[in-house]
Design a protein around this motif. Structure first.
Motif, PDB file in Angstrom:
ATOM      1  N   VAL A 170       0.847  -1.175   0.000  1.00 40.76           N
ATOM      2  CA  VAL A 170       0.000   0.000   0.000  1.00 40.76           C
ATOM      3  C   VAL A 170       0.893   1.240   0.000  1.00 40.76           C
ATOM      4  CG1 VAL A 170      -0.232   0.032   2.532  1.00 40.76           C
ATOM      5  CG2 VAL A 170      -1.911   1.218   1.108  1.00 40.76           C
ATOM      6  N   VAL A 171       0.545   2.190  -0.852  1.00 35.18           N
ATOM      7  CA  VAL A 171       1.276   3.455  -0.941  1.00 35.18           C
ATOM      8  C   VAL A 171       0.407   4.528  -0.296  1.00 35.18           C
ATOM      9  CG1 VAL A 171       2.408   5.109  -2.472  1.00 35.18           C
ATOM     10  CG2 VAL A 171       2.325   2.679  -3.099  1.00 35.18           C
ATOM     11  N   GLU A 259       3.527  -2.850   4.107  1.00 32.23           N
ATOM     12  CA  GLU A 259       2.959  -4.166   3.825  1.00 32.23           C
ATOM     13  C   GLU A 259       1.489  -4.172   4.213  1.00 32.23           C
ATOM     14  OE1 GLU A 259       5.183  -7.275   5.631  1.00 32.23           O
ATOM     15  OE2 GLU A 259       7.087  -6.673   4.712  1.00 32.23           O
ATOM     16  N   VAL A 260       0.733  -5.032   3.536  1.00 33.08           N
ATOM     17  CA  VAL A 260      -0.693  -5.123   3.814  1.00 33.08           C
ATOM     18  C   VAL A 260      -1.067  -6.593   3.909  1.00 33.08           C
ATOM     19  CG1 VAL A 260      -1.324  -5.032   1.363  1.00 33.08           C
ATOM     20  CG2 VAL A 260      -2.976  -4.304   3.085  1.00 33.08           C
ATOM     21  N   ARG A 261      -2.021  -6.899   4.787  1.00 36.00           N
ATOM     22  CA  ARG A 261      -2.441  -8.288   4.969  1.00 36.00           C
ATOM     23  C   ARG A 261      -3.939  -8.322   5.221  1.00 36.00           C
ATOM     24  NH1 ARG A 261       0.370  -8.927  10.949  1.00 36.00           N
ATOM     25  NH2 ARG A 261      -1.182  -7.666  12.081  1.00 36.00           N
ATOM     26  N   GLY A 262      -4.439  -9.532   5.360  1.00 36.25           N
ATOM     27  CA  GLY A 262      -5.835  -9.748   5.703  1.00 36.25           C
ATOM     28  C   GLY A 262      -6.838  -9.580   4.575  1.00 36.25           C
ATOM     29  N   PRO A 263      -6.618 -10.113   3.356  1.00 35.81           N
ATOM     30  CA  PRO A 263      -5.436 -10.847   2.902  1.00 35.81           C
ATOM     31  C   PRO A 263      -4.398  -9.934   2.236  1.00 35.81           C
ATOM     32  CG  PRO A 263      -7.125 -10.981   1.231  1.00 35.81           C
ATOM     33  CD  PRO A 263      -7.715 -10.170   2.355  1.00 35.81           C
ATOM     34  N   GLU A 264      -3.227 -10.503   1.989  1.00 37.48           N
ATOM     35  CA  GLU A 264      -2.198  -9.796   1.230  1.00 37.48           C
ATOM     36  C   GLU A 264      -2.450 -10.033  -0.263  1.00 37.48           C
ATOM     37  OE1 GLU A 264       2.621  -9.480   1.419  1.00 37.48           O
ATOM     38  OE2 GLU A 264       1.791 -11.490   1.052  1.00 37.48           O
ATOM     39  N   PRO A 265      -2.689  -8.973  -1.038  1.00 40.39           N
ATOM     40  CA  PRO A 265      -2.861  -9.169  -2.491  1.00 40.39           C
ATOM     41  C   PRO A 265      -1.527  -9.593  -3.117  1.00 40.39           C
ATOM     42  CG  PRO A 265      -3.676  -7.006  -1.773  1.00 40.39           C
ATOM     43  CD  PRO A 265      -2.863  -7.571  -0.656  1.00 40.39           C
ATOM     44  N   VAL A 266      -1.568 -10.625  -3.920  1.00 41.96           N
ATOM     45  CA  VAL A 266      -0.355 -11.148  -4.558  1.00 41.96           C
ATOM     46  C   VAL A 266      -0.677 -11.489  -6.007  1.00 41.96           C
ATOM     47  CG1 VAL A 266       1.374 -12.985  -4.580  1.00 41.96           C
ATOM     48  CG2 VAL A 266       0.554 -12.086  -2.406  1.00 41.96           C
TER      49      VAL A 266
END
Length: 297
Positions: A170-171, A259-266
């Motif tokens: 995330v920016v 970083e981003v989670r919950g979920p992490e976009p990949v």
């Protein structure tokens, strides 16, 4: 049409100066050589040899045909050498389609590695643009394409070779209320204005699917379809954006990345090759170089 094998027999006779000597060189009987010459003379409709004492010499027509046979022999030898080089992976030509961030992070280092170990392989590189490159691969116009696809979703006629999973970050604008955190929950961005960084397609789908799993749909206030431009809008305070790690480059002033989670976009990056393509050492060498580059990164 003249028989190439018989032309080579004629060339051997002209070089040796007699049927007997040519037969010994070729491992034939003199009778077999004479039969081949007679058959060639029937094909050409003219005499190719004339007897001189115990030997023979070519007629003008025989000299002409023997000369062409010599040229054909050299071309066959060159073809055999070229084929051996191709089959051994010393030469070859590959057409590659790629997208911009994969080009900088994966393709460029892989091509450099390929050229160092296989300098005879020529590579045609072409940016994919908005169109899907998979039809080019499936129909043989491209040997390999870099694509983003979910795992296990190879379309018919195409084999996907997984290279790397590229997580999104995330920016945020500097000074944003969440900027002090190292890792964010994706749901925390639900009420934020969003800056679009992707054009419609598999990469945007990754973002939207992750947001849906977190229970919301992002509210886009700007569409940029470009990672650098998206960061510029974020720096101006117009919203937040998701940008894949390979697309971040050097973050511009005025933004922070988290970083981003919950979920992490990949996004899963694959090399796509034609399922029924014949074995090509050059293509195998490029795939190996892409895998090594992806692992090293």
């Amino acid at each position: 049409m003249m028989d190439v094998r018989r032309m080579q027999v004629l060339r051997a006779v002209v070089s040796a100066g007699s049927v007997t000597a040519a037969a010994a060189d070729l491992g034939y009987t003199p009778s077999a050589v004479s039969q081949q010459i007679a058959a060639l003379e029937k094909q050409t409709g003219t005499a190719l040899l004339e007897r001189i004492g115990r030997g023979v010499r070519p007629t003008p027509a025989g000299l002409l045909v023997a000369g062409y046979a010599d040229a054909i022999g050299r071309q066959v030898a060159e073809a055999e050498t070229a084929l051996a080089d191709l089959l051994a992976g010393r030469t070859g030509r590959l057409a590659v389609r790629y997208f911009a961030t994969a080009g900088a992070a994966l393709v460029a280092p892989a091509i450099a590695r390929l050229r160092a170990g296989h300098p005879g392989i020529a590579v045609e590189l072409r940016l994919s643009g908005p169109e899907d490159p998979l039809p080019d691969v499936r129909e043989g116009r491209a040997d390999l394409a870099l694509v983003v696809r979910p795992h296990g979703t190879a379309p018919e006629g195409v084999r996907l070779v997984h290279l790397v999973d590229d997580p999104y970050r995330v920016v945020l604008p500097e000074g944003h209320r969440l900027a002090e955190r190292r890792t964010l929950e994706l749901a925390e961005l639900a009420q934020e204005p969003w800056v679009g960084s992707e054009r419609p397609g598999p990469c945007l789908d990754v973002q939207l699917d992750a947001c849906a799993a977190a229970g919301f749909r992002p509210r886009f206030v700007v569409d940029s379809e470009d990672y650098v431009t998206a960061q510029g809008f974020v720096a101006a305070g117009l919203g937040v954006a998701l940008v894949p790690r390979l697309g971040l480059g050097e973050p511009r002033p005025g933004v922070v990345t988290r970083e981003v989670r919950g979920p992490e976009p990949v996004r899963a990056i694959h090399a796509a090759v034609r399922e029924t393509a014949p074995a090509q050492p050059a293509l195998r060498a490029l795939l190996d170089a892409l895998r090594d580059t992806a692992r090293a990164g």
